[in-house]
Design a protein around this motif. Structure first.
Motif, PDB file in Angstrom:
ATOM      1  N   ILE A 155       0.831  -1.283   0.291  1.00 63.63           N
ATOM      2  CA  ILE A 155       0.332  -0.629  -0.029  1.00 63.63           C
ATOM      3  C   ILE A 155       1.155   0.913  -0.427  1.00 63.63           C
ATOM      4  CG2 ILE A 155      -1.754   1.888   1.211  1.00 63.63           C
ATOM      5  CD1 ILE A 155      -3.050  -1.369   2.556  1.00 63.63           C
ATOM      6  N   LEU A 156       0.430   1.709  -1.357  1.00 64.80           N
ATOM      7  CA  LEU A 156       1.667   3.113  -1.453  1.00 64.80           C
ATOM      8  C   LEU A 156       1.571   4.893  -1.638  1.00 64.80           C
ATOM      9  CD1 LEU A 156       3.897   0.967  -3.582  1.00 64.80           C
ATOM     10  CD2 LEU A 156       4.261   0.974  -1.025  1.00 64.80           C
ATOM     11  N   ASN A 157       0.425   4.862  -1.031  1.00 64.64           N
ATOM     12  CA  ASN A 157      -0.250   5.923  -1.121  1.00 64.64           C
ATOM     13  C   ASN A 157      -1.146   6.452   0.031  1.00 64.64           C
ATOM     14  OD1 ASN A 157      -2.557   7.942  -2.204  1.00 64.64           O
ATOM     15  ND2 ASN A 157      -1.302   8.025  -3.102  1.00 64.64           N
ATOM     16  N   GLY A 158      -0.680   7.214   0.779  1.00 63.45           N
ATOM     17  CA  GLY A 158      -1.416   7.518   1.927  1.00 63.45           C
ATOM     18  C   GLY A 158      -2.202   8.159   1.868  1.00 63.45           C
ATOM     19  N   THR A 159      -3.010   8.920   1.085  1.00 66.79           N
ATOM     20  CA  THR A 159      -3.874   9.461   0.683  1.00 66.79           C
ATOM     21  C   THR A 159      -5.207   8.439   0.156  1.00 66.79           C
ATOM     22  OG1 THR A 159      -2.932  11.519  -0.082  1.00 66.79           O
ATOM     23  CG2 THR A 159      -5.167  11.329  -0.711  1.00 66.79           C
ATOM     24  N   CYS A 160      -5.275   7.595  -0.612  1.00 62.59           N
ATOM     25  CA  CYS A 160      -5.802   6.398  -1.267  1.00 62.59           C
ATOM     26  C   CYS A 160      -6.480   5.352  -0.031  1.00 62.59           C
ATOM     27  CB  CYS A 160      -5.208   5.889  -1.719  1.00 62.59           C
ATOM     28  SG  CYS A 160      -5.092   5.898  -3.660  1.00 62.59           S
ATOM     29  N   ASN A 161      -5.459   5.213   0.638  1.00 63.94           N
ATOM     30  CA  ASN A 161      -5.664   4.624   1.962  1.00 63.94           C
ATOM     31  C   ASN A 161      -6.454   5.318   3.140  1.00 63.94           C
ATOM     32  OD1 ASN A 161      -5.097   1.789   2.713  1.00 63.94           O
ATOM     33  ND2 ASN A 161      -3.857   2.310   4.630  1.00 63.94           N
ATOM     34  N   TYR A 162      -6.285   6.176   3.524  1.00 66.56           N
ATOM     35  CA  TYR A 162      -6.559   6.704   4.610  1.00 66.56           C
ATOM     36  C   TYR A 162      -7.916   7.642   4.366  1.00 66.56           C
ATOM     37  CZ  TYR A 162      -7.591  11.492   7.207  1.00 66.56           C
ATOM     38  OH  TYR A 162      -8.315  12.083   8.147  1.00 66.56           O
TER      39      TYR A 162
END
Ligand code: NAP
Ligand code: HSE
Length: 402
Positions: A155-162
């Motif tokens: 999981i490499l994108n903080g925005t998407c995971n948030y």
């Protein structure tokens, strides 16, 4: 004295400046030298900023910084690709080390910049460009000295995971959470690169090229984002004990490799389903190391600035090699063989779309033209080919991890 030229004074640049101010004495004790931010490149000298900085340090001219012989290290945190490519190349030619968080420029010019740095015997470090605050590139570079990595995923994108976490846990609307991610400084200047999967794809390009030892470019990666994932999709999959995550994955397969960024439904008890909020997670499978897992903040001011300053310390102490970590293996792209079981929701479904039937395993929802089902195992390209026949019908496609 080590002089730093800082390109960019936004979320990350200000974090770097603040930590260097706070930790000045400790760093002097560690390094035996003071670190000074000599000049800072911005677009607007008079913009209101939360971090105070003397106006005399700010400049609008990048050449003031790269041509200054007293500057030893360039820290590049603008997000601009053309400008940073030009300045990084020039910095290497002038014998300066470069630390960057800008995955867009690393991804676009990875081989060229790596070789240019090596030729000029300077450090080129970009730990913060992949998974923000998690130290993952340095351990990866260590592992490839001994191991063959057969798979790297994350999981490499903080925005998407948030966004996905808050939609899942609190039932919040996508747009509302995206705005919060922007306010918190996680999102890119243009957040479409986050939610369309492009930022994740650039990060996969960087780690997979190092991990598999072959150049895997942006064009070699199938890329989808989370912008089509709805609360209905999340709810239907949660009912079946699965969480939706944006997963990047590159794997060695017979005669080549596969590389893809896609929303995936994962069992709630799995490793990546437990990575939440703006956190990122990575796992790599080595033939001797086994599976190694990394987890931590994937975005944000201080975690990212921490990764950058750790790289700066490595430049000063020469604790990372100046040789390029890239190896010239030749591997064939085998993305056409990617196959899985998929969750598919089509809006505006009508009974005439009967070529769906051959793929259908189980219907999950059929109401008001919203049709959601789980497919049989099928090749991704075959499914996309079928979807192309429906032209204007919006759809959401999520791979199911078995
Ligand atoms: P940001 O808040 O938008 O800040 C960008 C800074 O660069 C601003 O100070 C801006 O100047 C300056 N800038 C941009 N283009 C410029 C140009 N052409 N000429 C001169 N100055 C320019 O961005 P950020 O969030 O700090 O991100 C910076 C980089 O770090 C990006 O590559 C991003 O992908 C990467 N990154 C960010 C995070 C994160 O959590 N934010 C984490 C990891 C990596 P003004 O202030 O005058 O507008
Ligand atoms: N926009 C990026 C993210 C910043 O949300 O992960 C960190 O690379």
């Amino acid at each position: 004295m080590i002089n730093i030229g800082l390109l960019g004074f936004g979320t990350v640049g200000q974090g770097v400046y603040r930590i260097l101010q706070d930790k000045g004495e400790d760093l002097k004790a560690l390094l035996g030298l003071e670190i000074e931010v000599k000049s800072i490149l911005v677009r607007d000298l008079y913009k209101e900023r939360v971090t105070e900085v003397p106006l005399s340090k700010l400049t609008l001219n990048p050449d003031d910084i790269v041509s200054d012989d007293s500057i030893d290290i360039i820290v590049e945190v603008t997000g601009d690709v053309d400008l940073s490519y030009r300045i990084i190349s020039k910095a290497f030619e002038r014998g300066k080390h470069v630390v960057t968080a800008n995955k867009a420029v690393v991804s676009a010019y990875f081989e060229e910049l790596s070789h240019l740095a090596e030729e000029n015997r300077v450090s080129f470090l970009y730990e913060a460009s992949v998974a923000g605050g998690i130290p993952v590139l340095k351990p990866l570079k260590d592992q490839i000295r001994l191991n063959r990595i057969s798979r790297i995923q994350g999981i490499l994108n903080g925005t998407c995971n948030y966004i996905l976490t808050r939609m899942t846990d609190e039932g919040l609307a996508y747009d509302e959470v995206l705005k919060e991610a922007q306010k918190l400084g996680y999102a890119e200047a243009d957040p479409s690169s986050d939610v369309e999967g492009i930022d994740t794809m650039r990060k996969l390009r960087i780690i997979s090229t190092i991990a598999l030892g072959a150049s895997i470019t942006e064009d070699d990666i199938i890329c989808d984002g989370i912008d089509k994932v709805s609360d209905l999709d999340i709810e239907l999959l949660m009912d079946r004990g699965m969480k939706v995550k944006l997963i990047a994955e590159a794997r060695k397969v017979e005669k080549g490799y596969q590389a893809i960024v896609q929303p995936k439904a994962l069992p709630v008890a799995s490793y990546f389903a437990g990575v939440n909020g703006a956190y990122n997670g990575i796992s790599m499978d080595g033939n001797y190391s086994g599976t190694l897992g990394f987890q931590g903040p994937g975005a944000g001011m201080y975690p990212t600035a921490n990764a950058i300053i750790t790289d700066v310390i490595d430049c000063i102490l020469e604790t990372q090699k100046k040789d390029s970590p890239l190896r010239g293996r030749k591997l064939e792209n085998r993305n056409e063989d990617i196959a899985a079981t998929y969750y598919l929701r089509i809006s505006g479904y009508d009974r005439s779309m009967d070529n769906i039937k051959e793929h259908l395993q189980e219907v999950l929802h059929d109401e008001d033209g919203e049709f959601a089902f789980i497919s049989k195992e099928v090749k991704l390209y075959q499914l996309l080919h079928m979807l192309a026949e429906f032209e204007d019908k919006p759809f959401s496609l999520i791979a199911i991890e078995q």
